[in-house]
Design an enzyme around this catalytic site. Sequence first.
Site, mmCIF file in Angstrom:
data_model
loop_
_atom_site.group_PDB
_atom_site.id
_atom_site.type_symbol
_atom_site.label_atom_id
_atom_site.label_comp_id
_atom_site.label_asym_id
_atom_site.label_seq_id
_atom_site.Cartn_x
_atom_site.Cartn_y
_atom_site.Cartn_z
ATOM 1 N N THR A 103 0.870 -1.167 0.000
ATOM 2 C CA THR A 103 0.000 0.000 0.000
ATOM 3 C C THR A 103 0.911 1.221 0.000
ATOM 4 O O THR A 103 2.127 1.082 0.040
ATOM 5 C CB THR A 103 -0.922 -0.071 1.245
ATOM 6 O OG1 THR A 103 -1.747 -1.229 1.126
ATOM 7 C CG2 THR A 103 -1.801 1.145 1.429
ATOM 8 N N SER A 118 -7.379 -1.944 7.215
ATOM 9 C CA SER A 118 -6.643 -1.379 8.353
ATOM 10 C C SER A 118 -6.016 -0.040 8.018
ATOM 11 O O SER A 118 -5.319 0.540 8.852
ATOM 12 C CB SER A 118 -5.542 -2.347 8.803
ATOM 13 O OG SER A 118 -6.099 -3.522 9.325
ATOM 14 N N GLY A 137 1.227 -1.185 5.279
ATOM 15 C CA GLY A 137 1.686 -2.229 6.190
ATOM 16 C C GLY A 137 0.668 -3.283 6.542
ATOM 17 O O GLY A 137 0.830 -3.967 7.551
#
Length: 608
Positions: free
Chosen positions: A429, A494, A514
């Site tokens: 990402t 997330s 991450g």
Amino acid sequence: MRRQFTVRLAVRPFLRPAFGPVVGLTLAFACAAPGVGKAQSQASDAVQPETGTTALRETETARAAVNASRHMVAAAHPLAAEAGRAMLRAGGNAIDAMVATQFVLGLVEPQSSGPGGGAFLVYFDAESGALTTFDGRETAPARATPTLFLDEAGEPLEFFDAVVGGRSVGTPGTVRLMGETHERYGRLPWKTVLQPAIELAETGFPVSPRLAEAIEEDATHLSRFAATRDTFFHDDGTPLEAGETFVNRSYAQTLRLIADGGADAFYTGPLAGRIVETVQGAEGNPGVLERSDLEAYRVIEREPVCVTYRQHEVCGMGPPSSGALTLGQILGMLVRFDLAGLGPLDAEAWRLIGEASRLAFADRGRYMADADHVAVPARGLLDEAYLSARSALIPEAGILAKDQVVPGSPPWDHARLQGDDRSIEFPSTSHFSIVDEAGNVVSITTTIENGFGSRLMVGGFLLNNELTDFSFATHEEGFPIANAVAPGKRPRSSMAPTIVMREGRPVYALGSPGGSRIIGYVAGALVALLDWDMDPQAAASLPHLVNRFGPFDIEENSPAADLAAPLADMGYEVNVGDLNSGLHIIELTGDGLVGGADPRREGVAIGD
């Protein structure tokens, strides 16, 4: 006064191109030699291939924070940051710079984000003083069912059996997010903000060490489909190497279509047809995406999720992201502890952070998903009394017993019990932060999920594998899983783009890639900024210790590794390894801007 906390670290090698002046609001990319084809073997003598782990190393070199008085961009690649700054120098604002930065990232860092993916944007509008968020997350196609990732026996597929191919592709949201926010807030013409990426795609750019390493490591999956193989490999099957000039004219053609026709050119017309054909025709693993899914895609503006911590409001993206809720829970449980008195290399400080994180992740797995499809007790999860009770489970010494780390029972607006879920998320990402001269602030995390996404390529860009962020299973211990696949649903994420406010004004913009460790990376950076009074570069460089489900993940070859033994003595299972974050942080002060870029990747913070 800020604490002087210095981490010795390795500055990862990357290419710093010699940029020419901004001419006609476009960039003159002096680093790129024109040529025919996807790559020319013209590696510069100045380029040193990257080797070894991406973690911090003990060296004699340390980055310093970057200062600016007018505007700043902190992004994962120098070319992308320069494109954003060029828009600011040309009179554009933070949204103009965001669009330019994003489309260049999709070219130079294709393994992490691009037009085929999705993003979450947290935005502060200086004119109105309003903080808001925009949900550009991918959606499940209308023909997706809860059994999408189950085999004929009803068992969950192996991860890469699900990922590689069309089955994992969700309806992309990034282009619509760029188009709608630019139409609402942008100052420069739409064609102008796409021009840097178009020119760079046509003239070429040097392959970075990180991209070259990623291609080599993923060669088996990338070679499966012809378009991807032809893009990232030579005719003899060898992968592109660091320093080679990479030309992507197909990407330039795609961006010209979008520049002429707006975001609609991506979601309708010939390009949309090619996307659908590629997904449905993926040999061995076809998907269910249809043109109607692309035509129906909508960006959703949502209220930010905020929690008070140390006289600051920490604000971010709510469901379908679990980022802000889980961060809010961690900070809400930590507020009673004197972390400032413990310091950043104290095992006890990280024990407390880790215990709060374990408790928050237990709630995350049970309750958090797309709130448009399932009941999520968002207010209850951040309820002060509830978090106080959860914090009370953290012992004064030692660790929580395994049978204690279970979801709590937060207050509900309306009740529905869900099963637990630990969906896999991979660290592929990108995050970037931007502040313009007027004080507008962008904090955006953008992704195609796994490295190189589904490995399917259309028009010079990769398609996401975002549907594998859903739970593969449908039930757990008799309860339906909140994050199960459903038509039109957005998979839980997330990603945690964050803006920290104080007295109604932004003071920090930050976030990281991450996977599910994003939450731990951002939580650690926030504690570094707000408890340990570090500057943005020190916070971005801080060694990582992350606890999600019980074991402690500790960054190898860093000062954090010295805490492995003390934490093991406390009773934790300890895993020491590579923790590859990509934090990009900007601080807004009364004297100007201060920026930091994660040394574990190739990013920079630049400003004027």
